[in-house]
Design a protein around this motif. Structure first.
Motif, mmCIF file in Angstrom:
data_model
loop_
_atom_site.group_PDB
_atom_site.id
_atom_site.type_symbol
_atom_site.label_atom_id
_atom_site.label_comp_id
_atom_site.label_asym_id
_atom_site.label_seq_id
_atom_site.Cartn_x
_atom_site.Cartn_y
_atom_site.Cartn_z
ATOM 1 N N ASN A 116 49.881 44.717 49.190
ATOM 2 C CA ASN A 116 51.111 45.530 49.367
ATOM 3 C C ASN A 116 51.908 45.913 47.887
ATOM 4 N N LEU A 117 52.184 44.371 47.135
ATOM 5 C CA LEU A 117 52.096 44.556 46.160
ATOM 6 C C LEU A 117 50.951 44.555 45.062
ATOM 7 N N GLY A 118 50.025 45.017 45.083
ATOM 8 C CA GLY A 118 49.010 44.925 44.501
ATOM 9 C C GLY A 118 48.606 43.574 43.509
ATOM 10 N N LEU A 119 48.278 42.426 44.104
ATOM 11 C CA LEU A 119 48.068 41.495 43.312
ATOM 12 C C LEU A 119 47.213 40.965 44.341
ATOM 13 N N LYS A 120 46.162 40.570 44.987
ATOM 14 C CA LYS A 120 44.662 40.386 45.653
ATOM 15 C C LYS A 120 44.385 40.194 44.896
ATOM 16 N N LYS A 121 44.405 40.630 43.259
ATOM 17 C CA LYS A 121 43.050 39.931 41.925
ATOM 18 C C LYS A 121 43.795 39.152 41.056
ATOM 19 N N MET A 122 44.857 38.843 41.786
ATOM 20 C CA MET A 122 45.092 37.789 40.839
ATOM 21 C C MET A 122 44.890 36.275 41.182
ATOM 22 N N SER A 123 43.475 36.582 41.703
ATOM 23 C CA SER A 123 43.462 35.011 41.417
ATOM 24 C C SER A 123 43.446 33.812 40.465
ATOM 25 N N ASP A 124 43.370 32.400 40.401
ATOM 26 C CA ASP A 124 43.448 31.897 39.184
ATOM 27 C C ASP A 124 42.368 32.193 38.406
ATOM 28 N N LYS A 125 41.322 32.621 38.615
ATOM 29 C CA LYS A 125 40.477 32.604 37.720
ATOM 30 C C LYS A 125 40.461 33.998 37.112
ATOM 31 N N TYR A 126 41.219 34.830 37.682
ATOM 32 C CA TYR A 126 42.104 36.588 37.198
ATOM 33 C C TYR A 126 43.267 36.542 36.828
#
Length: 181
Positions: A116-126
């Protein structure tokens, strides 16, 4: 000893909310959340901060660590965004959504907030530290959408401006919407 306890505490929180996530690591993101103080503008959100601080003592209890050791090693800083979110996820699961037939969904509630915050794509890789900081600033300043989009909880069928109510009510409306769907 102090750094060891801090690392053990962080790892415990990480396992609670991301232990079931396969093939993706969110350690950088969770470290950033842990380094970000949970500053709030609505007085009742102080309850979420207290839950976050209480999480330290739950960790101590579960690991048989004296309260005085927790106080001296972990209580030197205010509640972090990570602690607040983990504590809220636990509260949602244990007090509202508990269902032994389904099992523990603490991680699900946490990852829903991350999404919901928009952080799902913020894995270690990205991981993009600047982007994460901007997202957290938006959340902490309550500069998200009226329906909560961009905050912890998006509620589609609510007439109240989510930016004006405490996080607990936002969570309850969000979970209520899930139950009704």
């Amino acid at each position: 000893m102090e750094n060891e306890l801090i690392n053990e505490y962080f790892e415990w929180m990480y396992q609670l909310v991301c232990g079931n996530v396969k093939r993706v690591s969110y350690r950088k993101l969770l470290c950033h959340l842990y380094d970000t103080p949970f500053d709030y503008s609505i007085a009742m959100d102080g309850n979420r901060a207290e839950d976050g601080v209480d999480l330290r003592y739950r960790f101590g209890y579960e690991h048989n660590i004296e309260g005085s050791a927790i106080a001296s090693c972990l209580d030197d800083k205010e509640c972090s965004v990570l602690e607040m979110m983990v504590a809220l996820s636990i509260r949602c699961e244990e007090h509202i959504m508990d269902n032994p037939d389904i099992g523990d969904r603490t991680g699900k509630w946490f990852l829903n907030m991350i999404e919901n915050l928009g952080l799902k794509k913020m894995s270690d890789k990205y991981f993009d530290e600047r982007y994460v900081t901007q997202v957290l600033d938006r959340f902490l300043n309550r500069d998200y959408e009226r329906n909560g989009e961009g905050g912890l909880f998006t509620v589609h069928h609510n007439r109240i401006d989510m930016r004006s109510v405490e996080i607990w009510y936002q969570a309850m409306w969000y979970l209520d919407e899930i139950l009704k769907s």
